[in-house]
Design a protein around this motif. Structure first.
Motif, PDB file in Angstrom:
ATOM      1  N   PHE A  97      -3.204   1.650   9.500  1.00  0.00           N
ATOM      2  CA  PHE A  97      -4.312   1.252   8.624  1.00  0.00           C
ATOM      3  C   PHE A  97      -5.460   2.258   8.625  1.00  0.00           C
ATOM      4  O   PHE A  97      -6.238   2.331   7.675  1.00  0.00           O
ATOM      5  CB  PHE A  97      -4.769  -0.173   8.953  1.00  0.00           C
ATOM      6  CG  PHE A  97      -3.698  -1.162   8.574  1.00  0.00           C
ATOM      7  CD1 PHE A  97      -3.235  -1.235   7.262  1.00  0.00           C
ATOM      8  CD2 PHE A  97      -3.103  -1.978   9.521  1.00  0.00           C
ATOM      9  CE1 PHE A  97      -2.215  -2.101   6.898  1.00  0.00           C
ATOM     10  CE2 PHE A  97      -2.084  -2.858   9.164  1.00  0.00           C
ATOM     11  CZ  PHE A  97      -1.641  -2.917   7.848  1.00  0.00           C
ATOM     12  N   TYR A  98      -5.528   3.070   9.679  1.00  0.00           N
ATOM     13  CA  TYR A  98      -6.501   4.161   9.694  1.00  0.00           C
ATOM     14  C   TYR A  98      -6.137   5.153   8.583  1.00  0.00           C
ATOM     15  O   TYR A  98      -6.993   5.580   7.796  1.00  0.00           O
ATOM     16  CB  TYR A  98      -6.462   4.827  11.071  1.00  0.00           C
ATOM     17  CG  TYR A  98      -7.299   6.074  11.210  1.00  0.00           C
ATOM     18  CD1 TYR A  98      -8.672   5.981  11.421  1.00  0.00           C
ATOM     19  CD2 TYR A  98      -6.718   7.338  11.159  1.00  0.00           C
ATOM     20  CE1 TYR A  98      -9.454   7.129  11.578  1.00  0.00           C
ATOM     21  CE2 TYR A  98      -7.489   8.490  11.310  1.00  0.00           C
ATOM     22  CZ  TYR A  98      -8.852   8.375  11.516  1.00  0.00           C
ATOM     23  OH  TYR A  98      -9.618   9.504  11.664  1.00  0.00           O
ATOM     24  N   LEU A  99      -4.845   5.513   8.511  1.00  0.00           N
ATOM     25  CA  LEU A  99      -4.411   6.476   7.486  1.00  0.00           C
ATOM     26  C   LEU A  99      -4.423   5.863   6.093  1.00  0.00           C
ATOM     27  O   LEU A  99      -4.862   6.485   5.124  1.00  0.00           O
ATOM     28  CB  LEU A  99      -3.005   7.006   7.818  1.00  0.00           C
ATOM     29  CG  LEU A  99      -2.929   7.918   9.051  1.00  0.00           C
ATOM     30  CD1 LEU A  99      -1.482   8.216   9.420  1.00  0.00           C
ATOM     31  CD2 LEU A  99      -3.689   9.230   8.815  1.00  0.00           C
ATOM     32  N   ALA A 100      -3.954   4.611   5.984  1.00  0.00           N
ATOM     33  CA  ALA A 100      -3.969   3.951   4.665  1.00  0.00           C
ATOM     34  C   ALA A 100      -5.413   3.844   4.176  1.00  0.00           C
ATOM     35  O   ALA A 100      -5.700   4.081   2.997  1.00  0.00           O
ATOM     36  CB  ALA A 100      -3.329   2.572   4.760  1.00  0.00           C
ATOM     37  N   GLY A 101      -6.334   3.522   5.074  1.00  0.00           N
ATOM     38  CA  GLY A 101      -7.743   3.382   4.702  1.00  0.00           C
ATOM     39  C   GLY A 101      -8.371   4.711   4.320  1.00  0.00           C
ATOM     40  O   GLY A 101      -9.275   4.786   3.487  1.00  0.00           O
ATOM     41  N   ARG A 102      -7.867   5.776   4.911  1.00  0.00           N
ATOM     42  CA  ARG A 102      -8.409   7.099   4.625  1.00  0.00           C
ATOM     43  C   ARG A 102      -7.944   7.609   3.253  1.00  0.00           C
ATOM     44  O   ARG A 102      -8.654   8.352   2.583  1.00  0.00           O
ATOM     45  CB  ARG A 102      -7.935   8.046   5.728  1.00  0.00           C
ATOM     46  CG  ARG A 102      -8.601   9.392   5.713  1.00  0.00           C
ATOM     47  CD  ARG A 102      -8.100  10.227   6.898  1.00  0.00           C
ATOM     48  NE  ARG A 102      -9.234  10.600   7.730  1.00  0.00           N
ATOM     49  CZ  ARG A 102      -9.167  11.547   8.685  1.00  0.00           C
ATOM     50  NH1 ARG A 102      -8.036  12.147   8.946  1.00  0.00           N
ATOM     51  NH2 ARG A 102     -10.220  11.849   9.382  1.00  0.00           N
ATOM     52  N   TYR A 103      -6.723   7.236   2.878  1.00  0.00           N
ATOM     53  CA  TYR A 103      -6.135   7.808   1.651  1.00  0.00           C
ATOM     54  C   TYR A 103      -6.079   6.849   0.466  1.00  0.00           C
ATOM     55  O   TYR A 103      -5.722   7.248  -0.635  1.00  0.00           O
ATOM     56  CB  TYR A 103      -4.719   8.348   1.937  1.00  0.00           C
ATOM     57  CG  TYR A 103      -4.755   9.582   2.803  1.00  0.00           C
ATOM     58  CD1 TYR A 103      -4.929  10.842   2.223  1.00  0.00           C
ATOM     59  CD2 TYR A 103      -4.688   9.497   4.190  1.00  0.00           C
ATOM     60  CE1 TYR A 103      -4.998  11.984   3.014  1.00  0.00           C
ATOM     61  CE2 TYR A 103      -4.762  10.639   4.988  1.00  0.00           C
ATOM     62  CZ  TYR A 103      -4.920  11.875   4.394  1.00  0.00           C
ATOM     63  OH  TYR A 103      -5.003  13.004   5.178  1.00  0.00           O
ATOM     64  N   THR A 123      -8.093  -2.036  -2.115  1.00  0.00           N
ATOM     65  CA  THR A 123      -7.087  -2.870  -2.798  1.00  0.00           C
ATOM     66  C   THR A 123      -5.656  -2.418  -2.485  1.00  0.00           C
ATOM     67  O   THR A 123      -4.732  -3.213  -2.519  1.00  0.00           O
ATOM     68  CB  THR A 123      -7.337  -2.792  -4.332  1.00  0.00           C
ATOM     69  OG1 THR A 123      -8.701  -3.149  -4.561  1.00  0.00           O
ATOM     70  CG2 THR A 123      -6.440  -3.728  -5.109  1.00  0.00           C
ATOM     71  N   ASN A 124      -5.489  -1.134  -2.164  1.00  0.00           N
ATOM     72  CA  ASN A 124      -4.142  -0.573  -1.965  1.00  0.00           C
ATOM     73  C   ASN A 124      -3.778  -0.280  -0.517  1.00  0.00           C
ATOM     74  O   ASN A 124      -2.960   0.583  -0.250  1.00  0.00           O
ATOM     75  CB  ASN A 124      -4.019   0.746  -2.757  1.00  0.00           C
ATOM     76  CG  ASN A 124      -4.032   0.508  -4.252  1.00  0.00           C
ATOM     77  OD1 ASN A 124      -3.671  -0.562  -4.705  1.00  0.00           O
ATOM     78  ND2 ASN A 124      -4.447   1.507  -5.015  1.00  0.00           N
ATOM     79  N   THR A 125      -4.413  -0.967   0.431  1.00  0.00           N
ATOM     80  CA  THR A 125      -4.124  -0.575   1.828  1.00  0.00           C
ATOM     81  C   THR A 125      -2.971  -1.341   2.459  1.00  0.00           C
ATOM     82  O   THR A 125      -2.330  -0.848   3.369  1.00  0.00           O
ATOM     83  CB  THR A 125      -5.364  -0.746   2.736  1.00  0.00           C
ATOM     84  OG1 THR A 125      -5.921  -2.031   2.486  1.00  0.00           O
ATOM     85  CG2 THR A 125      -6.389   0.331   2.465  1.00  0.00           C
ATOM     86  N   ARG A 126      -2.696  -2.572   2.003  1.00  0.00           N
ATOM     87  CA  ARG A 126      -1.723  -3.398   2.732  1.00  0.00           C
ATOM     88  C   ARG A 126      -0.355  -3.440   2.066  1.00  0.00           C
ATOM     89  O   ARG A 126      -0.233  -3.965   0.966  1.00  0.00           O
ATOM     90  CB  ARG A 126      -2.234  -4.845   2.831  1.00  0.00           C
ATOM     91  CG  ARG A 126      -3.608  -4.966   3.438  1.00  0.00           C
ATOM     92  CD  ARG A 126      -3.560  -5.405   4.874  1.00  0.00           C
ATOM     93  NE  ARG A 126      -4.726  -4.886   5.582  1.00  0.00           N
ATOM     94  CZ  ARG A 126      -4.896  -4.966   6.896  1.00  0.00           C
ATOM     95  NH1 ARG A 126      -3.984  -5.528   7.625  1.00  0.00           N
ATOM     96  NH2 ARG A 126      -5.962  -4.457   7.465  1.00  0.00           N
ATOM     97  N   PRO A 127       0.683  -2.931   2.747  1.00  0.00           N
ATOM     98  CA  PRO A 127       2.029  -3.026   2.169  1.00  0.00           C
ATOM     99  C   PRO A 127       2.631  -4.413   2.410  1.00  0.00           C
ATOM    100  O   PRO A 127       2.005  -5.276   3.038  1.00  0.00           O
ATOM    101  CB  PRO A 127       2.802  -1.978   2.951  1.00  0.00           C
ATOM    102  CG  PRO A 127       2.151  -1.949   4.280  1.00  0.00           C
ATOM    103  CD  PRO A 127       0.690  -2.259   4.047  1.00  0.00           C
ATOM    104  N   SER A 128       3.827  -4.609   1.920  1.00  0.00           N
ATOM    105  CA  SER A 128       4.550  -5.868   2.111  1.00  0.00           C
ATOM    106  C   SER A 128       4.692  -6.205   3.593  1.00  0.00           C
ATOM    107  O   SER A 128       4.848  -5.320   4.435  1.00  0.00           O
ATOM    108  CB  SER A 128       5.950  -5.727   1.505  1.00  0.00           C
ATOM    109  OG  SER A 128       6.820  -6.714   2.001  1.00  0.00           O
ATOM    110  N   ARG A 129       4.696  -7.496   3.872  1.00  0.00           N
ATOM    111  CA  ARG A 129       4.874  -7.971   5.246  1.00  0.00           C
ATOM    112  C   ARG A 129       6.224  -7.501   5.828  1.00  0.00           C
ATOM    113  O   ARG A 129       6.389  -7.378   7.038  1.00  0.00           O
ATOM    114  CB  ARG A 129       4.842  -9.506   5.213  1.00  0.00           C
ATOM    115  CG  ARG A 129       4.794 -10.134   6.560  1.00  0.00           C
ATOM    116  CD  ARG A 129       4.757 -11.638   6.402  1.00  0.00           C
ATOM    117  NE  ARG A 129       3.468 -12.132   6.813  1.00  0.00           N
ATOM    118  CZ  ARG A 129       3.141 -13.423   6.784  1.00  0.00           C
ATOM    119  NH1 ARG A 129       3.987 -14.306   6.322  1.00  0.00           N
ATOM    120  NH2 ARG A 129       1.962 -13.829   7.210  1.00  0.00           N
ATOM    121  N   ALA A 136       0.581   5.957   2.323  1.00  0.00           N
ATOM    122  CA  ALA A 136       0.793   5.293   1.026  1.00  0.00           C
ATOM    123  C   ALA A 136       0.241   3.865   1.025  1.00  0.00           C
ATOM    124  O   ALA A 136       0.045   3.269  -0.035  1.00  0.00           O
ATOM    125  CB  ALA A 136       2.280   5.275   0.680  1.00  0.00           C
ATOM    126  N   GLY A 137      -0.006   3.293   2.212  1.00  0.00           N
ATOM    127  CA  GLY A 137      -0.580   1.941   2.281  1.00  0.00           C
ATOM    128  C   GLY A 137       0.231   0.950   1.470  1.00  0.00           C
ATOM    129  O   GLY A 137       1.435   0.811   1.656  1.00  0.00           O
TER     130      GLY A 137
END
Length: 603
Positions: free
Chosen positions: A402-408, A412-418, A561-562
């Protein structure tokens, strides 16, 4: 939990063992000001009500305003929640957490119009908006996902009614927890020396079930099961209520089945879901039976009962490790992940992202919370043994993701499928295990590492997976109109356990009550996703170890890619096709090889 009297109070804990919440708000006063301000600023979004059909500009302004408001609220909510988890005895923190919950309910209710209005827009209108307003491109997946819900959306009034009944729908879960954590009283039991020991849900699951002593394991199990027996009918009625409301909702929303409804937000096909359940049960069973026979033999047991399943295989062997040494080991193991990732690990360990103290009132277990716009926070209690390094590596896996997803990505686009969530965390456990195995260790240390990895597989490929199998059967029975009574649930659970363990483990009546022990049944199709994440990390970690940099780069791209892709495409980016069942077979074969290696270490 240890003796309360020798545990520190929160205020006595040395600062370096605690996380630094000043990184979110410099003081409680600042937090309080922001919580009030966010609630006042709701109109920055509600001004768009009934206006989302005006065109692309308005749509973009509304989505950006909503995202910004939620980002601010999320930081305020995280601050209060993190403060509470480290000391549940602090009444001020309890009140703050309650205030946040109330604010959250109001804010969510005020913003609910955005999704229903977007769903109501014709697809052509959305496509036209996307074409003419470049800023909307980064909301494309969000808009598409909402549009895909259109066939299953009911009229506005009905949707509002269902939303208002939210607390009624979550009642079964709350009743289950209340029964389990507040009402259940367990009789004490006697150990082999005749000492009387107290019993609770947490003590059984967290301590006695994995005791070195067969008497402690079996006697605590007997008392534990006696209490479960007394509650089975009310717990069955609670669970049946949960399942029936899901079945009814699926019919109202015109899904082909409840499974289709529950898989939709995960964006997973039924085939992928069934593959995880079918292949692991069928192909892992022979390996796990071999493991069970080894356990029975090495522990010198007359028979292996269900109460013995978590008995430690090498109980006298512990590798004592301080938090500082453990943190160094984790850093070494994750070096392979490259500069950007290691910079994050270094910061996490040196800038107090981790709260590892043991104090009265602190939540048990471990988690990672990653509020967007701040850095991740990890909670754990350091056990003074090497086992803690696996927990730390796991939680830093969530943090790195989530550090990388949050950076890039935008929020709205940070959380992938469970379906993917447990892959980055178990990946770090795999890399740590490999790092420890590659050292020139003695036989016993190597065996200890293999046992740690098998613990990870047992948790995800056996415990959670067999929960998933029960869910699959239960939904099928409910749709056929079968009443879900305690005896039906116990019969199904017993059958699942017997077909998995064969004659290697004695499945008694208490084992058939395992459906009463976990809250996961109230969380949709959650349990099977643990095995999906671990399948991915098993295969990709092998690629990383064999290929090095190219495989690492692919993996980092996936983390960055989040939530911008559906899980199948996201995982393909890492080089694994989860629609191909052979990939699950490869992961299972790897578990088999660990068990073979374990067996050799005893020869």
């Amino acid at each position: 939990m240890g003796n309360q009297s020798n545990r520190m109070m929160r205020k006595e804990v040395p600062e370096n063992q605690t996380w630094n919440l000043r990184d979110i708000f410099s003081s409680r006063e600042d937090w309080e000001k922001e919580l009030d301000a966010v609630q006042e600023d709701v109109e920055s979004v509600t001004q768009f009500k009934n206006r989302l059909n005006e065109g692309s500009k308005t749509l973009l302004q509304c989505l950006e305003a909503k995202e910004e408001l939620l980002r601010r609220f999320n930081l305020a909510a995280s601050y209060a929640s993190l403060k509470q988890t480290v000391d549940h005895t602090d009444t001020a923190s309890q009140k703050d957490a309650a205030r946040v919950e109330e604010a959250g309910s109001k804010i969510n209710a005020s913003l609910a119009f955005t999704e229903s209005e977007i769903i109501a827009l014709p697809k052509e209108k959305i496509d036209a908006c996307l074409a003419e307003e470049e800023g909307l491109q980064s909301f494309k997946k969000y808009l598409t996902d909402l549009q895909n819900r259109k066939p299953h959306t009911l009229g506005e009034e009905t949707e509002e009614t269902l939303a208002a009944l939210g607390s009624v729908f979550s009642a079964p879960y709350n009743i289950y927890n209340r029964g389990k954590l507040s009402d259940m009283q367990f009789d004490s039991f006697v150990d082999e020396e005749g000492n009387e020991l107290p019993l609770s849900f947490a003590l059984y699951e967290g301590k006695y079930s994995s005791s070195v002593s067969a008497d402690v394991r079996r006697n605590s199990y007997e008392s534990f099961v006696n209490t479960l027996q007394k509650y089975k009918n009310s717990f069955a009625a609670t669970y049946a209520t949960q399942v029936n409301q899901e079945v009814i909702t699926a019919r109202l929303r015109k899904y082909d089945s409840v499974t289709d409804m529950l898989l939709e937000p995960q964006q997973v096909t039924k085939e992928m879901y069934n593959n995880q359940l079918d292949i692991i049960q069928e192909e892992l069973a022979p390996h796990m039976r071999k493991y069970a026979r080894l356990k029975k033999r090495e522990l010198g047991l007359d028979k292996l009962t269900f109460a013995d399943l978590h008995a430690p295989l090498d109980p006298d062997f512990k590798i004592e490790t301080s938090y500082e040494e453990g943190a160094e080991t984790v850093k070494e193991a994750l070096k392979i992940m490259g500069d950007e990732y290691n910079e994050m690990v270094e910061k996490a360990l040196s800038e107090r992202w981790v709260d590892y103290a043991d104090n009265v009132g602190k939540s048990t277990g471990a988690f990672c919370s990653s509020p967007y716009g701040a850095h991740p926070y990890v909670l754990m209690t350091w056990p003074d043994t090497m086992r803690g390094t696996f927990t730390l590596a796991h939680e830093l896996g969530h943090a790195g993701h989530f550090y990388l997803a949050g950076r890039y990505q935008r929020m709205t686009n940070t959380r992938p499928s469970r379906y993917f969530i447990e892959a980055p965390s178990t990946m770090n456990e795999m890399l740590l295990g490999h790092h420890l195995l590659s050292k020139d260790n003695d036989k016993r240390t190597k065996r200890w590492v293999i046992l740690q990895l098998l613990g990870t597989y047992f948790h995800n490929f056996v415990t959670h997976l067999l929960e998933g199998e029960l869910q699959r059967r239960v939904y099928s029975l409910a749709e056929d109109g079968e009443p879900l009574t305690a005896s039906v649930l116990s019969e199904q659970k017993s059958d699942i356990l017997k077909s998995f363990w064969g004659d290697t483990v004695e499945i008694d009546e208490g084992a058939s009550l395992t459906w009463m022990r976990q809250p996961h049944y109230y969380m949709g199709l959650y349990p099977y996703t643990y095995s999906a994440g671990l399948t991915v990390s098993t295969l990709v970690s092998k690629d990383i170890i064999n290929e090095g940099q190219p495989a690492v780069d692919r993996w980092l791209d996936v983390l960055k890619a989040g939530g911008t892709m559906e899980p199948l495409d996201l995982i393909k980016k890492a080089g694994v096709d989860m629609s191909d069942p052979d990939n699950i077979r490869k992961a299972v074969a790897y578990v088999g090889s660990l068990i073979d290696e374990l067996e050799e270490s005893y020869e």
